[in-house]
Design an enzyme around this catalytic site. Structure first.
Site, PDB file in Angstrom:
ATOM      1  CD  GLU A 183       1.035   5.536  -2.592  1.00  0.00           C
ATOM      2  OE1 GLU A 183       0.277   5.029  -3.439  1.00  0.00           O
ATOM      3  OE2 GLU A 183       2.264   5.481  -2.687  1.00  0.00           O
ATOM      4  CD  GLU A 390       4.767   3.058  -1.184  1.00  0.00           C
ATOM      5  OE1 GLU A 390       4.639   3.212  -2.417  1.00  0.00           O
ATOM      6  OE2 GLU A 390       3.868   2.620  -0.452  1.00  0.00           O
TER       7      GLU A 390
HETATM    8  O1  IFM Z   1       3.013  -0.900  -5.346  1.00  0.00           O
HETATM    9  C1  IFM Z   1       2.621   0.420  -5.076  1.00  0.00           C
HETATM   10  C2  IFM Z   1       2.352   0.601  -3.601  1.00  0.00           C
HETATM   11  O2  IFM Z   1       1.410  -0.299  -3.138  1.00  0.00           O
HETATM   12  C3  IFM Z   1       1.848   1.999  -3.337  1.00  0.00           C
HETATM   13  N1  IFM Z   1       2.699   2.987  -3.923  1.00  0.00           N
HETATM   14  C4  IFM Z   1       3.130   2.804  -5.288  1.00  0.00           C
HETATM   15  C5  IFM Z   1       3.682   1.408  -5.489  1.00  0.00           C
HETATM   16  C6  IFM Z   1       4.129   1.225  -6.950  1.00  0.00           C
HETATM   17  O3  IFM Z   1       3.051   1.410  -7.810  1.00  0.00           O
END
Ligand code: IFM
Length: 487
Positions: A183, A390
């Site tokens: 990200e 994710e």
């Molecule tokens: O916890 C975070 C993660 O570190 C990166 N993506 C989003 C998740 C939830 O906010």
């Protein structure tokens, strides 16, 4: 992301859901974590502070002053945590390496004790038949490199490539799936724009420069890894693209959508996948910068062949133009409260909650955005495999009187998003796996320990791990390759 031109109502995760949904053989059933969010042992074995250590120790930056000093003590509980993953039927586990544990000053040789931890983790995973998926950078820049300028400066990208080669040399014989960055949007725009993430700077030009040097770091690290890893290694990056929707069909709202699409998505995907920055983004930000920090050589370095693209998805983004009566000042966009916008040059755009039910983060539940993104990147990057690296949800989970943690809402959330992935596969997208965020409750950045994303509940007083009912449901899915009935 250009699909989804207006904010359609959410029909709900399980609307018209078929009774049984099965996934292709070999689909990865994973869970994800990140080093600073779970490891703790912040000063053990030569680890030095990262920007998140500094930021979380700065008063007022995280809820309740929470830090990752102890987190969920995974650094010391690693063997038991891997045993738990096996019990939950995971076939893959995505984790990140703490840069300052492996290379404390961000330069020079690696520290063996740091590498040993990750070597042990990978060996434990392989011994249990769980595929390791390694992320090199999940937001925890060594503080020394931030002090030398951080991501807004070119040298950080060069240091990142050196660090990538060190980790590649140490673990390349046993890890096949490598992700450079997690990200980069958050690193650049929340870290240097709105300042709600480390290092907490609030400078829109620094945010744009950081975005470019993160892209460059990705490209240089990919080249470095290719030179040290065996040919079977698969390399990619995890982006958190926004499924951006305009509030209405009005051309002004469509224009707002275009602007946010450029800053949320194409600032990364265009150089990485196509070797250039979007012309409209350069025009939108012209009053801030002429982008002279980008060279043709940089673009060539960034544009590396990818084996896979990781998509991190939580909710769609709905925007509109400010309109004549819009209030002034920063707009809430679901990324935390700040007087500074994370959207350089497009600070005036208005963000709206997407329709649908909300999570403990206030984010809306809408799996259609995930389907849209998978179809979009499938078309934009043909031949590049996709993983959902994710996806998950925070709810206010609590143990019941029986000590068990029942989380039927999370099960419905998982079911809805996995069905969206299955639909994308049916529609032609090459989606190879899913990493649930997160394996266990953990340090949720500026929200501290107040938000619980885990399949496994953590009692932060005792560090006891209790699989939630969603963990049992997911284990059944992982073992059978088919979504179990909803409770
Ligand atoms: O916890 C975070 C993660 O570190 C990166 N993506 C989003 C998740 C939830 O906010």
């Amino acid at each position: 992301m250009t699909s989804g031109t207006s904010a359609a109502p959410n029909t709900g995760p399980s609307a018209a859901a078929p009774a049984s949904v099965s996934f292709p053989a070999g689909f990865a059933w994973g869970a994800a974590t990140a080093a600073y969010q779970i490891e703790g042992s912040a000063t053990a074995d030569g680890r030095t502070p990262s920007i998140w250590d500094t930021f979380s120790h700065t008063p007022g930056k995280t809820l309740g002053g929470d830090t990752g000093d102890v987190a969920v003590d995974h650094y010391r509980r690693r063997p038991d945590d891997v045993a738990l993953m096996a019990e939950l039927g995971l076939t893959a586990y995505r984790f990140s390496v703490s840069w300052s544990r492996v290379q404390p000053t961000g330069r020079g040789p690696a520290v063996q004790r740091g590498l040993d931890f990750y070597r042990g983790l990978v060996d434990d995973l392989l011994a249990r038949g769980i595929t390791p998926a390694l992320t090199l950078y999940h937001w925890d820049l060594p503080q020394e490199l931030e002090d030398a300028g951080g991501w807004p400066v070119r040298e950080t990208a060069e240091r990142f490539a050196e660090y990538a080669a060190l980790v590649g040399e140490a673990l390349g014989d046993r890890v096949e799936m490598w992700t450079t960055l997690n990200e980069p949007w958050c690193s650049a725009f929340l870290g240097y724009g709105s300042g709600v993430h480390a290092p907490g700077r609030t400078d829109p030009v620094a945010a744009l420069r950081a975005a470019h040097h993160l892209n460059l770091g990705h490209g240089l690290a990919t080249q470095a890894l290719r030179s040290v890893l065996p040919a079977r290694a698969r390399l990619g990056i995890s982006l958190n693209p926004s499924a951006v929707r305009a509030k209405t069909e009005d051309p002004a709202d469509q224009e707002a959508r275009r602007r946010i699409d450029a800053l949320a998505n194409r600032v990364f995907s265009d150089p990485i996948l196509h070797g250039h920055y979007p012309a409209d983004l350069l025009a939108d930000t012209v009053r801030l910068t002429d982008w002279s920090f980008v060279s043709e050589d940089d673009l060539t370095a960034i544009h590396q062949p990818l084996d896979f693209l990781g998509i991190n998805y939580y909710q769609p983004t709905v925007v509109s133009s400010p309109g004549p009566d819009a209030p002034t000042g920063p707009r809430s966009d679901g990324h935390g409260a700040s007087d500074h916008s994370p959207w350089p040059g497009s600070e005036d755009i208005v963000f709206h909650p997407a329709p649908g039910e909300r999570t403990a983060m206030g984010w809306s539940v809408d799996p259609t955005g995930l389907h849209d993104l998978l179809m979009h990147y499938s078309a934009e990057a043909p031949g590049v495999a996709l993983y959902v690296t994710e996806n998950g949800v925070a709810y206010d989970d609590k143990p019941g009187p029986d000590g068990a943690v029942h989380d039927p809402d999370r099960i419905r959330y998982l079911d809805g998003h996995l069905r969206a992935i299955r639909r994308a596969i049916t529609d032609g997208a090459d989606v190879r796996g899913y990493f649930q965020w997160s394996l266990m409750d953990n340090f949720e950045w500026a929200y501290g320990y107040s938000k619980r994303f885990g399949l496994v509940y953590i009692d932060y007083e005792t560090q006891e791990r209790t699989p939630k009912s969603s963990a049992r449901w997911y284990a059944q899915a992982a073992r059978s390759g088919e979504l179990p009935p909803l409770p």
